[in-house]
Design an enzyme around this catalytic site. Structure first.
Site, PDB file in Angstrom:
ATOM      1  NE  ARG A  91      14.287   8.536  -1.528  1.00  0.00           N
ATOM      2  CZ  ARG A  91      15.031   9.077  -2.248  1.00  0.00           C
ATOM      3  NH1 ARG A  91      15.016   9.958  -2.738  1.00  0.00           N
ATOM      4  NH2 ARG A  91      16.064   7.957  -2.163  1.00  0.00           N
TER       5      ARG A  91
ATOM      6  CE  LYS B  39      -7.201   3.210   7.425  1.00  0.00           C
ATOM      7  NZ  LYS B  39      -7.923   3.032   8.598  1.00  0.00           N
TER       8      LYS B  39
ATOM      9  CD  GLU C 152     -17.960   0.645   3.748  1.00  0.00           C
ATOM     10  OE1 GLU C 152     -17.781   1.340   4.575  1.00  0.00           O
ATOM     11  OE2 GLU C 152     -16.932  -0.130   4.014  1.00  0.00           O
TER      12      GLU C 152
ATOM     13  CE  LYS D 266     -12.159   7.540   4.565  1.00  0.00           C
ATOM     14  NZ  LYS D 266     -12.367   5.902   4.131  1.00  0.00           N
TER      15      LYS D 266
ATOM     16  CD  GLU E  19      -7.381   3.700  11.648  1.00  0.00           C
ATOM     17  OE1 GLU E  19      -8.144   3.957  10.589  1.00  0.00           O
ATOM     18  OE2 GLU E  19      -7.873   2.448  12.459  1.00  0.00           O
TER      19      GLU E  19
ATOM     20  NE  ARG F 142      -8.819   7.020   8.282  1.00  0.00           N
ATOM     21  CZ  ARG F 142      -8.462   7.556   6.484  1.00  0.00           C
ATOM     22  NH1 ARG F 142      -7.198   8.460   6.915  1.00  0.00           N
ATOM     23  NH2 ARG F 142      -8.937   6.559   5.906  1.00  0.00           N
TER      24      ARG F 142
ATOM     25  CG  ASN G  34     -12.117   0.552  10.659  1.00  0.00           C
ATOM     26  OD1 ASN G  34     -12.028  -0.273   9.744  1.00  0.00           O
ATOM     27  ND2 ASN G  34     -10.910   1.333  11.565  1.00  0.00           N
TER      28      ASN G  34
ATOM     29  CG  HIS H 136     -14.745  -2.427   8.415  1.00  0.00           C
ATOM     30  ND1 HIS H 136     -16.229  -1.374   8.299  1.00  0.00           N
ATOM     31  CD2 HIS H 136     -14.364  -2.014   6.544  1.00  0.00           C
ATOM     32  CE1 HIS H 136     -15.894  -0.610   6.970  1.00  0.00           C
ATOM     33  NE2 HIS H 136     -15.985  -1.121   6.300  1.00  0.00           N
TER      34      HIS H 136
ATOM     35  CG  HIS I 128     -12.027  -6.431   7.729  1.00  0.00           C
ATOM     36  ND1 HIS I 128     -10.937  -5.128   7.883  1.00  0.00           N
ATOM     37  CD2 HIS I 128     -11.803  -6.557   6.137  1.00  0.00           C
ATOM     38  CE1 HIS I 128     -11.449  -4.562   7.218  1.00  0.00           C
ATOM     39  NE2 HIS I 128     -12.214  -5.348   6.034  1.00  0.00           N
TER      40      HIS I 128
ATOM     41  CG  HIS J 262     -15.426  -4.750   2.251  1.00  0.00           C
ATOM     42  ND1 HIS J 262     -14.413  -4.877   3.275  1.00  0.00           N
ATOM     43  CD2 HIS J 262     -15.530  -3.194   2.072  1.00  0.00           C
ATOM     44  CE1 HIS J 262     -14.398  -3.819   3.917  1.00  0.00           C
ATOM     45  NE2 HIS J 262     -15.030  -2.831   3.277  1.00  0.00           N
TER      46      HIS J 262
HETATM   47  N1  GLY Z   1     -12.234   2.878   5.107  1.00  0.00           N
HETATM   48  C1  GLY Z   1     -11.494   2.769   6.431  1.00  0.00           C
HETATM   49  C2  GLY Z   1     -10.952   4.138   6.438  1.00  0.00           C
HETATM   50  O1  GLY Z   1     -10.532   5.153   5.524  1.00  0.00           O
HETATM   51  O2  GLY Z   1     -10.610   4.759   7.595  1.00  0.00           O
END
Ligand code: GLY
Length: 380
Positions: free
Chosen positions: A131, A153, A195, A237, A247, A251, A255, A258, A262, A276
């Site tokens: 956990r 993430k 990026e 970031k 998010e 946040r 994107n 993206h 994507h 990517h």
């Molecule tokens: N790569 C986008 C984020 O970490 O929110």
């Protein structure tokens, strides 16, 4: 959490302020040889488990293991196959079972040594095992150093889309060794660089201008330029993640490029024909072009974005992509399935100019379809 602040002058430290989940991002040259020493003051566990992949392990695993042993850690290592295909349930199951077999307790940290795939699956394994185990990111690609290793993430892919199965689980430290970028092939460096450009475009016009002057140095291997680019990206970031960890709002700015990107990756079958970062580069050019088309952004700024991405060798439009049959209809279909769709509306990150990205949910799918149809048709 104790800090992993610099023991030598050749590192910079960026703090990510998340209350009890705060951590440092350390950026420097040669950090793979200092992992043990940097983690010793902050980790009470006598043992750690390093996860790496078949490409990175031969390059850096022995050095990391040596530094961990020198700092008094008992260390086990698990090597997974390299590549995006590892981010699935079968590999996650195999990884967690192998980690259980080597022996873990609640305080046993995992150390993710590799690029985004290793970081994402190791972070997810850490979030699930017992956990929640602590974990440390030691990213070895530019893309992971400036993006995926920071922010918590973690994910694997579903049959129906990328990163659909995951958790927010923050690392307890990120050690970004820009020296490891020396072994990265130049196409991968350029893909990661997209990026880096993103942070200038989102909210830092001065950084974008610096990249216009120094992007070639970053891409070609200048260590000081790389340190500055990675540090500035991690600072940007970190600030966004600190303001909006899960998010709920801003946040989503991360994107930029993206939503289009994507969709391009999905159409290209997530293959090596389109990395990517390359998809993000095209996506950012498209986002600025659409912003200019909608009258949000000066056309000159959209041109500047294309000029800079092209100058470092990144693709900026359909004409630069080898994949053959692009369909605006199919691309919009992918965009409407994106994780960021809310109440059926596409979330687009557009811009009022360089350094002024905005989240927009008011652009009709038809408008996007027409815009993309024209962009596809403009391909010679
Ligand atoms: N790569 C986008 C984020 O970490 O929110």
């Amino acid at each position: 959490m104790r800090s992993v602040a610099a023991a030598t002058p050749r590192v910079d430290v960026q703090h990510v302020d998340l209350g009890a989940r705060s951590y440092d991002v350390v950026v420097g040259d040669g950090l793979v040889d200092e992992v043990g020493g940097r983690l010793r003051p902050m980790l009470s566990s006598p043992r750690v488990v390093v996860v790496s992949d078949a490409n990175v392990a031969p390059l850096y695993l022995a050095r990391v293991e040596r530094s961990l042993a020198a700092a008094g850690f008992a260390c086990s290592s698990v090597v997974v196959p390299a590549g995006e295909g590892t981010k699935d349930f079968a590999h996650l199951e195999d990884l967690v079972e192998r980690i259980v077999v080597v022996g873990i307790e609640r305080t046993t940290p995992l150390i993710a040594l590799g690029g985004g795939v290793v970081g994402d699956i190791t972070g997810l394994a850490a979030g699930l095992l017992l956990r929640g185990l602590p974990y440390v990111q030691v990213p070895t690609t530019l893309l992971s150093q400036v993006d995926s290793a920071v922010g918590g993430k973690t994910a694997i892919n579903s049959r129906h889309g990328k990163n659909l199965i995951g958790l927010f689980h923050q690392p307890c430290a990120v050690l970004a060794d820009v020296g490891t970028l020396a072994t990265l092939e130049s196409r991968q460096v350029r893909a990661g660089y997209a990026e880096v450009v993103k942070y200038g475009l989102i909210g830092n016009a001065a950084f974008f201008a610096w990249l216009e002057r120094n992007g070639a140095a970053v891409c070609s291997g200048d260590v000081d330029a790389r340190r500055r680019a990675v540090l500035t990206s991690c600072a940007a970031k970190g600030a966004i993640v600190a303001a909006d960890e899960r998010e709920a709002g801003e946040r989503a700015l991360l994107n930029l490029g993206h939503t289009f990107g994507h969709a391009l990756e999905a159409e290209a079958g997530y293959s090596d024909t389109l990395l990517h970062g390359e998809a993000v580069a095209v996506g950012m050019a498209l986002a600025f072009a659409l912003s200019a088309r909608l009258g949000l952004c000066p056309p000159g700024d959209a041109d500047r974005v294309v000029r800079h991405l092209a100058a470092v060798g990144l693709p900026t439009g359909f004409a630069d992509l080898v994949h053959g049959a692009w369909s605006a209809e199919a691309l919009v279909r992918h965009m409407t399935r994106d994780k960021k769709v809310q109440d059926g509306r596409i979330t687009l990150i557009l811009a009022h100019g360089i350094g002024q990205a905005v989240i927009r949910r008011d652009v009709e799918a038809d408008t996007v379809r027409h815009f993309l149809a024209e962009a596809v048709a403009a391909r010679p």
